[in-house]
Design a protein around this motif. Sequence first.
Motif, mmCIF file in Angstrom:
data_model
loop_
_atom_site.group_PDB
_atom_site.id
_atom_site.type_symbol
_atom_site.label_atom_id
_atom_site.label_comp_id
_atom_site.label_asym_id
_atom_site.label_seq_id
_atom_site.Cartn_x
_atom_site.Cartn_y
_atom_site.Cartn_z
ATOM 1 N N VAL A 222 0.834 -1.211 0.000
ATOM 2 C CA VAL A 222 0.000 0.000 0.000
ATOM 3 C C VAL A 222 0.863 1.253 0.000
ATOM 4 O O VAL A 222 0.477 2.306 -0.511
ATOM 5 C CB VAL A 222 -0.957 -0.001 1.216
ATOM 6 N N HIS A 225 0.224 5.733 3.973
ATOM 7 C CA HIS A 225 -1.208 5.710 4.273
ATOM 8 C C HIS A 225 -1.492 6.636 5.453
ATOM 9 O O HIS A 225 -0.580 7.086 6.159
ATOM 10 C CB HIS A 225 -1.684 4.284 4.566
ATOM 11 N N ILE A 273 -8.380 3.654 5.644
ATOM 12 C CA ILE A 273 -7.347 2.650 5.930
ATOM 13 C C ILE A 273 -7.912 1.247 5.768
ATOM 14 O O ILE A 273 -7.281 0.356 5.174
ATOM 15 C CB ILE A 273 -6.789 2.861 7.349
ATOM 16 N N HIS A 276 -8.195 0.133 2.176
ATOM 17 C CA HIS A 276 -6.923 -0.215 1.541
ATOM 18 C C HIS A 276 -6.334 -1.522 2.089
ATOM 19 O O HIS A 276 -5.391 -2.064 1.508
ATOM 20 C CB HIS A 276 -5.911 0.910 1.721
#
Length: 311
Positions: A222, A225, A273, A276
Amino acid sequence: MQHGPAVRRRKLGEELRALRDRTGLTSGEAARIVGWHQSKISRIETGRSGVKPEDIRLLLDAYGSVVSPEQRALLEALAVSAAGPGAGGDAVRGRQWWHDYRGLLPQEYRDFINLEAGARSARTVELSVVPGLLQTAEYARAVTRAALGGLPEPKVDALVDVRLARQSVLRADPPLQLSAVLDEAVLRRQIGGPGVMAAQLRHLVEVARLPQVRLQVLPFSVGGHLGLTGPFVIFSFPNIADLDVVVLDHLTSSLYLERKEDLEAYSAAFRTIQAHALPPRDSSDLIGSLADDAYKEAPPCPQPPSPPADF
């Protein structure tokens, strides 16, 4: 940003004022019914002073049928957690299970446990360690030793006992609904060594099967973030509007955010969050795979000595 008792005193006061308004009573009329001065009602409703559970019961009796049994129970519990030092808070909290540990636990930790015990749900983002509600005893011991180096072993044991006792909220009736997003670093950090870590990862796979637990992993792929600003917990409570609290942990203290704009910002951040992160099933598969790898790295268990030859 305020410490826990101040936040909950204000929330408690707002709810009591709303209930009084529903009865049609003025603050002066309510004060006469319970035998107080009007200023006491005002101080309680504005959160300027603490209130004992027995005072809450007097007020709720005065407000009668506008209070449901569920509201009554929660407001009394809220009064317990809202009582700060110097306002009888320690004496009230002494009826809780952590009474035996009151000399060991700082006030902020007791505040956190009170929130956790009374919450309907918790949403948490963790970057470094497994959340306390999901830790094994040996992992909790390793974390405690690392975070509080030099602590005598009896105190380490006591803190581990507290950590494990807190986990009863996940099996209460009704249980706490826990949604946790763990950065992949949490799973790869070798806390306590490969053996301890392998057992902890296996435990995560098991606890993720509970219907009240939603566990997701935020993979390294990812990249950057929103959670990189730091871990946080959002507690939500039943039957009382706008009681959500965001808890931010620091090295020497905890901060509690309860402004509407803060709650909206952190709730939105958690949703982003979570979106993702890997889905729960894929997260469990990743955790299980890492557990297998950790077991391969763990030193073999010592074989028991051979029995002596029978001469």
